[in-house]
Design an enzyme around this catalytic site. Structure first.
Site, PDB file in Angstrom:
ATOM      1  N   LYS A 165       0.849  -1.190   0.000  1.00  0.00           N
ATOM      2  CA  LYS A 165       0.000   0.000   0.000  1.00  0.00           C
ATOM      3  C   LYS A 165       0.889   1.246   0.000  1.00  0.00           C
ATOM      4  O   LYS A 165       1.987   1.230   0.580  1.00  0.00           O
ATOM      5  CB  LYS A 165      -0.879  -0.061   1.259  1.00  0.00           C
ATOM      6  CG  LYS A 165      -1.971   0.978   1.345  1.00  0.00           C
ATOM      7  CD  LYS A 165      -2.863   0.700   2.559  1.00  0.00           C
ATOM      8  CE  LYS A 165      -3.960   1.718   2.747  1.00  0.00           C
ATOM      9  NZ  LYS A 165      -4.846   1.400   3.888  1.00  0.00           N
ATOM     10  N   SER A 200      -9.822   1.480   2.968  1.00  0.00           N
ATOM     11  CA  SER A 200      -8.962   2.294   2.145  1.00  0.00           C
ATOM     12  C   SER A 200      -7.947   1.508   1.302  1.00  0.00           C
ATOM     13  O   SER A 200      -7.438   2.049   0.325  1.00  0.00           O
ATOM     14  CB  SER A 200      -8.197   3.290   3.022  1.00  0.00           C
ATOM     15  OG  SER A 200      -7.328   2.615   3.900  1.00  0.00           O
ATOM     16  N   SER A 222      -9.823  -1.166   6.977  1.00  0.00           N
ATOM     17  CA  SER A 222      -9.282  -0.953   5.632  1.00  0.00           C
ATOM     18  C   SER A 222      -8.606  -2.133   4.953  1.00  0.00           C
ATOM     19  O   SER A 222      -8.292  -2.054   3.774  1.00  0.00           O
ATOM     20  CB  SER A 222      -8.308   0.212   5.660  1.00  0.00           C
ATOM     21  OG  SER A 222      -9.042   1.404   5.637  1.00  0.00           O
TER      22      SER A 222
HETATM   23  N1  GLN Z   1     -13.169   3.599   6.750  1.00  0.00           N
HETATM   24  C1  GLN Z   1     -12.466   3.846   7.955  1.00  0.00           C
HETATM   25  C2  GLN Z   1     -12.013   5.289   8.004  1.00  0.00           C
HETATM   26  O1  GLN Z   1     -12.207   5.963   7.068  1.00  0.00           O
HETATM   27  C3  GLN Z   1     -11.305   2.916   8.113  1.00  0.00           C
HETATM   28  C4  GLN Z   1     -10.085   3.341   7.390  1.00  0.00           C
HETATM   29  C5  GLN Z   1      -8.900   2.478   7.677  1.00  0.00           C
HETATM   30  O2  GLN Z   1      -8.995   1.394   8.244  1.00  0.00           O
HETATM   31  N2  GLN Z   1      -7.732   3.002   7.317  1.00  0.00           N
HETATM   32  O3  GLN Z   1     -11.464   5.733   8.949  1.00  0.00           O
END
Ligand code: GLN
Length: 486
Positions: free
Chosen positions: A77, A152, A176
């Site tokens: 990532k 994400s 994410s």
């Molecule tokens: N959707 C969640 C957020 O926006 C989780 C994001 C993540 O795990 N990086 O914070």
């Protein structure tokens, strides 16, 4: 037929001389370019990948055996620091930024001679659930490119589902890794907090961030996790992983709170999953309770935004970020850098975070959220999980949405309802594919375990995979044969 996994398939092909590592790596790089419309990658690291493949080929030529993950092409990532290779967090703020040190996990893969194909697309600074907040536009879901891959770690999921990476390393602050894995028919692990070093992972919310794995099968996911679950003395939250002692009979709990709001298709796939789990374990599931789930989202978003507003303070154009060209004074300079460098969602969260930390509201929001986090952890571990080993929940209440479906921020935050509790409590959880919805989009089931039960989670997930004949897993050569076939 249950699969042994893509990693094993690749290493067998390399050791038997069916293909060379250089040839295979080139195939992956070609497949990435052929599938450029997926937008799964932010940068492609051909040179690094081919150089590593050459080292592996030299080793094979000497008749040496491959060690774990050696020669298997993968992606990271874009928030995992790689010396000299762009690490932009999918943000304009870090566009072109090349770190001067390596993340602990990247060091591990480098020493293992795993060819790095590139840096995967993601939501900007890992904030989002669809991958659409990326500065390069979101990645697409290989099952149907009109749909999002989740977020994400959406680029990681898209790449692995299309098999334009054998596996990918993502990060999971509130879901994410697990949510994109579920949207793309993959296995995704959010490890026990502390099991994997966060050194070199660009911070979003440090007390919740954890590096995780997205793979095409539980065997792959477990193999990668085994390699990265290493204590790092330079990350003060890293802990040594206790030796796995094997498990006894497995008892599964189901807390109904996690099912409110699930779509009809998700609900019925989960009912089926529970039935299969009962057959595997020989025990009927136990109905348990977790009434505090109703506080999970507010607590998560208060803590995540508070930590984000502090962590992102370093992007001021002086320490990090491109400096403003014209400005009146220092405040104006910083304000210009941040207005230009951060997208709307990141700005929203910094402002929300600054608000809950500000002197008049600190006790009312931040302190209360921290207290609730502790109570939730105590209750989940000592009450909900007291008589059972695992909880089964949906990974997300619904399947992937269409690209560009205009969700309001609050609607988007609500989709994290099943995943954030795991981060707030530091527990491990894995998402496994368990069905498809009426549009043919994958559905994921989440298995939540106790601290350090990560390998036990894999055992159960693998039994589930076998019992369902791997029929919900993404095919080895990628969805619709998009990627590399061996
Ligand atoms: N959707 C969640 C957020 O926006 C989780 C994001 C993540 O795990 N990086 O914070």
């Amino acid at each position: 037929m249950a699969k042994n996994g893509r990693i094993k398939a690749i290493q067998t092909a390399l050791e038997s001389g069916k293909t060379s590592c250089t040839e295979l790596t080139r195939q992956y790089l070609d497949a990435i370019r052929k599938n450029e419309s997926l937008n799964a990658y932010i940068s492609i690291t051909d040179e690094t990948a081919i150089e590593t493949a050459g080292i592996v080929d030299a080793k094979l030529a000497r008749g040496e055996k491959l060690s774990a993950l050696e020669g298997v092409p993968f992606s990271l990532k874009d928030n995992i620091s790689t010396t000299g290779l762009e690490t932009s967090c999918a943000s304009e703020m870090l566009n072109g930024y090349k770190p001067s040190y390596d993340a602990f996990v990247w060091d591990i893969f480098k020493s293992a001679n795993a060819p790095l194909l590139g840096k995967a697309n993601m939501d900007e600074f890992a904030m989002g659930s669809t991958c659409e907040t990326s500065r390069t536009g979101g990645a697409k879901n290989p099952y149907n490119t009109e749909y999002v891959p989740g977020g994400s770690s959406g680029g990681s999921a898209s790449a692995v589902a299309a098999n334009i990476a054998a596996y990918s390393i993502g990060s999971d602050t509130g879901g994410s890794v697990r949510q994109p894995a579920s949207f793309c028919g993959l296995v995704g692990l959010k490890p026990t907090y502390g099991a994997v070093s966060r050194r070199g992972l660009i911070a979003y919310a440090s007390s919740l961030d954890q590096i995780g794995v997205l793979a095409q099968s539980t065997a792959d996911c477990a193999e990668v996790f085994r390699k990265i679950a290493v204590h790092d003395a330079l990350d003060m939250t890293s802990t040594p992983f206790p030796a796995y002692e094997g498990g006894n009979a497995i008892k599964i709990g189901v807390a109904e709170e996690f099912f409110t709001g699930a779509s009809a298709d998700v609900y019925s796939a989960l009912q089926n999953t529970i039935r299969v789990m009962e057959q595997i374990t020989g025990n009927t599931v136990e109905i348990v309770k977790f009434p505090l789930l109703k506080y999970a989202l507010p607590v998560y978003y208060i803590i995540a935004c508070a930590e984000a507003s502090s962590n992102l303070g370093r992007y001021d154009g002086i320490r990090y970020g491109r400096p403003a060209e014209a400005y009146e004074d220092i405040d104006d300079a910083i304000s210009r850098v941040r207005s230009a460098g951060f997208g709307t969602e990141v700005q929203r969260r910094i402002l929300l975070g600054a608000y809950v930390l500000s002197s008049g509201f600190f006790d009312a929001y931040y302190v209360k959220a921290r207290e609730l986090k502790q109570i939730m952890t105590y209750k989940l571990v000592n009450e909900t999980l007291a008589g059972v080993d695992f909880l089964i929940t949906p990974t997300a209440p619904a399947t992937a949405l269409k690209f560009g479906a205009k969700m309001s921020p609050v609607e988007m935050y609500l989709t994290d309802i099943c995943t954030v509790t795991v981060n707030l409590t530091g527990l491990p959880a894995v998402s496994v594919p368990c069905g498809f919805d009426r549009n043919g989009m994958p559905i994921g089931a989440q298995i939540i375990g106790k601290r350090y039960s990560d390998f036990r989670l894999f055992e159960l997930a693998s039994k589930f995979e076998q019992a369902t004949d791997s029929e919900f897993l993404t095919p080895l050569n990628g969805v619709n044969g998009m990627g590399v076939s061996l």
